[in-house]
Design an enzyme around this catalytic site. Structure first.
Site, PDB file in Angstrom:
ATOM      1  N   HIS A  95      43.122  44.428  40.982  1.00 39.41           N
ATOM      2  CA  HIS A  95      43.418  45.061  40.297  1.00 39.41           C
ATOM      3  C   HIS A  95      44.578  46.091  40.088  1.00 39.41           C
ATOM      4  O   HIS A  95      45.338  47.492  39.455  1.00 39.41           O
ATOM      5  CB  HIS A  95      42.565  47.146  41.203  1.00 39.41           C
ATOM      6  CG  HIS A  95      42.863  47.129  42.343  1.00 39.41           C
ATOM      7  ND1 HIS A  95      42.244  46.506  43.414  1.00 39.41           N
ATOM      8  CD2 HIS A  95      44.166  48.111  42.932  1.00 39.41           C
ATOM      9  CE1 HIS A  95      43.123  47.146  44.338  1.00 39.41           C
ATOM     10  NE2 HIS A  95      43.865  48.266  44.172  1.00 39.41           N
ATOM     11  N   ASP A 125      39.056  40.351  43.354  1.00 39.27           N
ATOM     12  CA  ASP A 125      40.217  41.390  43.451  1.00 39.27           C
ATOM     13  C   ASP A 125      41.608  40.425  43.842  1.00 39.27           C
ATOM     14  O   ASP A 125      42.431  40.857  44.336  1.00 39.27           O
ATOM     15  CB  ASP A 125      40.140  42.903  44.583  1.00 39.27           C
ATOM     16  CG  ASP A 125      40.994  44.123  43.651  1.00 39.27           C
ATOM     17  OD1 ASP A 125      42.272  42.843  42.973  1.00 39.27           O
ATOM     18  OD2 ASP A 125      40.937  44.871  44.306  1.00 39.27           O
ATOM     19  N   SER A 201      47.226  48.238  47.590  1.00 36.10           N
ATOM     20  CA  SER A 201      46.672  47.381  47.449  1.00 36.10           C
ATOM     21  C   SER A 201      47.894  46.104  47.489  1.00 36.10           C
ATOM     22  O   SER A 201      48.981  46.303  46.597  1.00 36.10           O
ATOM     23  CB  SER A 201      46.323  47.879  46.335  1.00 36.10           C
ATOM     24  OG  SER A 201      45.386  48.602  46.312  1.00 36.10           O
TER      25      SER A 201
END
Length: 384
Positions: A95, A125, A201
């Site tokens: 993402h 992901d 992230s």
């Protein structure tokens, strides 16, 4: 990168996307346990030595930070990643780099270099970015078998709010968690107590004892200190395949288009306030290495780590009562009002302080340049 999909998920989860933070040293005053949030309000540990970061962990943090990078996209989105092999391949979250073929990669010493997305999954992901400028560099050690257990101590590295070189610690508080956040299916996740924020992230989750990568930090519960990390062993075959044979065409993510979701940087005042808060979080945690790393190079020249650390010998805990950030041209002046629990002549005393820090960027990273403070009298406390 467009992120309208995340807005609808804020009631339950916040996918993370993007460094480091705050500093101070005032006379022989304020200082000790936390995890990037409001843990400063918790009671201090009974044993002052228990919360300190051992030397081995300090070395792990210093060496690992050199191999963790910040990823920047044209739309302002920021994420994290870490060096996986000697080919210059960076592992991150899908993402973070969805719907783009190239990114800017910023290393821990502020160098910016281009990177190309060579692999990205629509189901898991995970993605890989190849950075030619990092070829030949020794990567982070990767754990090849899934042996993590409940209450294992971990370190989470990344760039929350775009602040590079941020490190938080915690424990694995749950195993085999499952989440569905369109279009990704997360399974067999580690649930972690190490605080993570927007910008983490794609950053690595390390075993605190060995320094090995055991996971990829990917999501957190909204407004909670509960994060989730993908076990690295679950994605190694896929990552290795991309490294050996890069994808010829990358999948598209129409679900991740729309409004730009860029929570990474915030205003200069927000970054400066975060830095100072993070500094005291590190002090409370006994992580003086991280706290010292938040100081500017010029401040570190004026005070050695040993003297910096000894300045907190009598401090049991510090609570940040209030932070006031005032932009001043090329820097932000942050005024912190503190309550410190200290030992004086063998007795525990509560003291109030007012400390002022100029905060500004140094080689792409936000740093605390200096600090000056005073103990507040009862009258001054009321006025503040």
């Amino acid at each position: 990168m467009k992120r309208s999909w995340i807005i609808s998920l804020l009631a339950t989860l916040l996918i993370l996307g993007g460094g480091i933070a705050g500093v101070f040293y005032v006379l022989d005053t304020v200082q000790k346990d936390v995890a990037v949030s409001a843990v400063l309000n918790e009671p201090p540990a009974e044993d002052d030595e228990e919360g300190e970061v051992p030397k081995e962990t300090q070395e792990i943090i210093f060496e690992s930070q050199k191999l963790v990078v910040q990823l920047e996209l044209e739309d302002g989105s920021v994420g994290s990643g870490f060096l996986y092999n000697d080919q210059g391949d960076i592992i991150t979250n899908a993402h973070v780099v969805a719907n783009t073929e190239s990114v800017n990669v910023i290393t821990s010493d502020g160098k910016k270099m281009p990177g190309d997305v060579i692999g990205v999954s629509r189901d898991i992901d995970v993605a890989v970015v190849r950075v030619p400028g990092l070829k030949g560099k020794e990567p982070l050690p990767i754990r090849k078998e899934n042996s993590a257990e409940l209450l294992d101590e971990v370190l989470a590295l990344g760039s929350p709010l775009g602040l590079q070189n941020t490190v938080t610690n915690g424990e694995i508080s749950g195993l085999e968690r499952t989440l569905d956040i369109e279009p990704f299916h997360y399974k067999n996740l580690y649930q972690i107590s190490a605080p993570i924020s927007p910008g983490n992230s794609g950053g690595p989750l390390l075993d605190r004892e060995t320094g090995e990568v055991i996971g990829i930090n990917s999501a957190k519960m909204d407004d909670e200190s509960i994060g989730f990390s993908i076990p690295i062993t679950d994605v190694l075959p896929m990552v290795k395949r991309w490294s050996e044979s890069p994808m010829r065409s990358l999948p598209e993510f129409p679900e991740l288009t729309g409004e730009v979701y860029s929570p990474v940087t915030g205003t200069d005042a927000e970054q400066a306030s975060y830095m100072v808060q993070y500094f005291y979080d590190s002090i409370n945690q006994g992580d003086f290495v991280t706290a010292y790393s938040l100081l500017s190079a010029s401040w570190q020249e004026d005070i050695s780590f040993e003297n910096f650390r000894s300045g907190y010998n009598n401090t049991l805990s510090v609570k940040v009562d209030n932070l006031v950030a005032d932009p001043q041209g090329d820097h932000v002046e942050v005024t912190a009002f503190l309550t410190a629990e200290e030992t004086v002549d063998g007795e525990v005393q509560m003291k109030k302080y007012k400390v002022v820090y100029p905060v500004k960027k140094e080689n792409q990273s936000v740093k605390i340049w200096s600090g000056s403070g005073e103990e507040l009298s009862a009258e001054q406390e009321e006025a503040s």
